[in-house]
Design an enzyme around this catalytic site. Sequence first.
Site: not given
Length: 347
Positions: A129-131, A153, A157
């Site tokens: 994810t870009d997060e 979260y 990741k």
Amino acid sequence: MDFVKTVLVTGGAGFIGSHFVCSLVNRHPDWRIINFDNLDYCSNLRNLESVEENENYTFIRGDICNPCLLKHMFATENIHIVFHFAAQTHVETSFIWPSRYHMVNVEGTRVLLKAAFEAKVEKFIYISTDEVYGESLYKELDETSPRRPSNPYSVSKAAAECLVLSYRERHKFPVIITRSNNVYGPRQYLEKVIPKFVSFLQLNKKCTIQGTSPQSRHFLYVDDAIEAFHTILERGMVGETYNIGTNFEISIIQLARELIKMCVLQVRHVPDAELDDWLEFVPDRPVVDLRYPVNCEKLWRLGWKPAVSWAEGIRRTVKWYQENPDFWPDVKTEDQPITFEPDTRDQ
């Protein structure tokens, strides 16, 4: 029938995973596609109804944290390629159950990597994810940007990415990592912002805006995300990381206003003051990233770019939810994260 390849898709009954499974089944009739999913709260086998009778589709229910099951599956199914979508992904819930997110997203990835490595699969594609980049107010984030995850979260990741890369460094294992913007479209579970707002409006409830900070997101239509995964499968370089994103960015407040126009007022030109009667401000999450602008030039060079405009994508999405109001019949539409009991099964 003898199949040319076998592709394992973990989390294939979830939103993005199911769209990808369906596309693989239809695009590669000579490939066997295995959907491995534990059918958690945001998964639904109705997502696979269009392909469930196809000869080249197989569903296996299971937990990626179960090493015995995974070892047996890789020993018996002759798997060539792995797409690892399975994860816990709801940011709000990650603050409530961080250990659950670590177990599924980190430990589950470790167990899957070990089984895939021992089976000598030819490619392992990890969906991140870009997060993991954390917030960037001005600078576009490319694949070399440092990871600064800010919630349980995104931390999980990023940690899983480190595991994937360690197998590349230590074992020369053929891995690829993808990091995508927010993906939206039909069949997405109602905890995510677009289907949540649409479901609220269908019940004549207000859209809830977290906090007062000017949050914005880049939204990528699911069909474009699926095409990106196919491009990476066909032309992506082993060992590389690829951003998957769009230049379209919208604030969460403006997103709510657009959905109010489409779902309730059904007119294009309405004063913001009238639209804002349908907004309700609620407490923010503990940590908030305002935006994640990513640079996708590396993937563009492989021949992929988004093809579905925001206007078309959101039109298709809203239309689907209007025509399928009972797709998620057991979901409470309260503005609170979905909670669950910790998983106490043997890992």
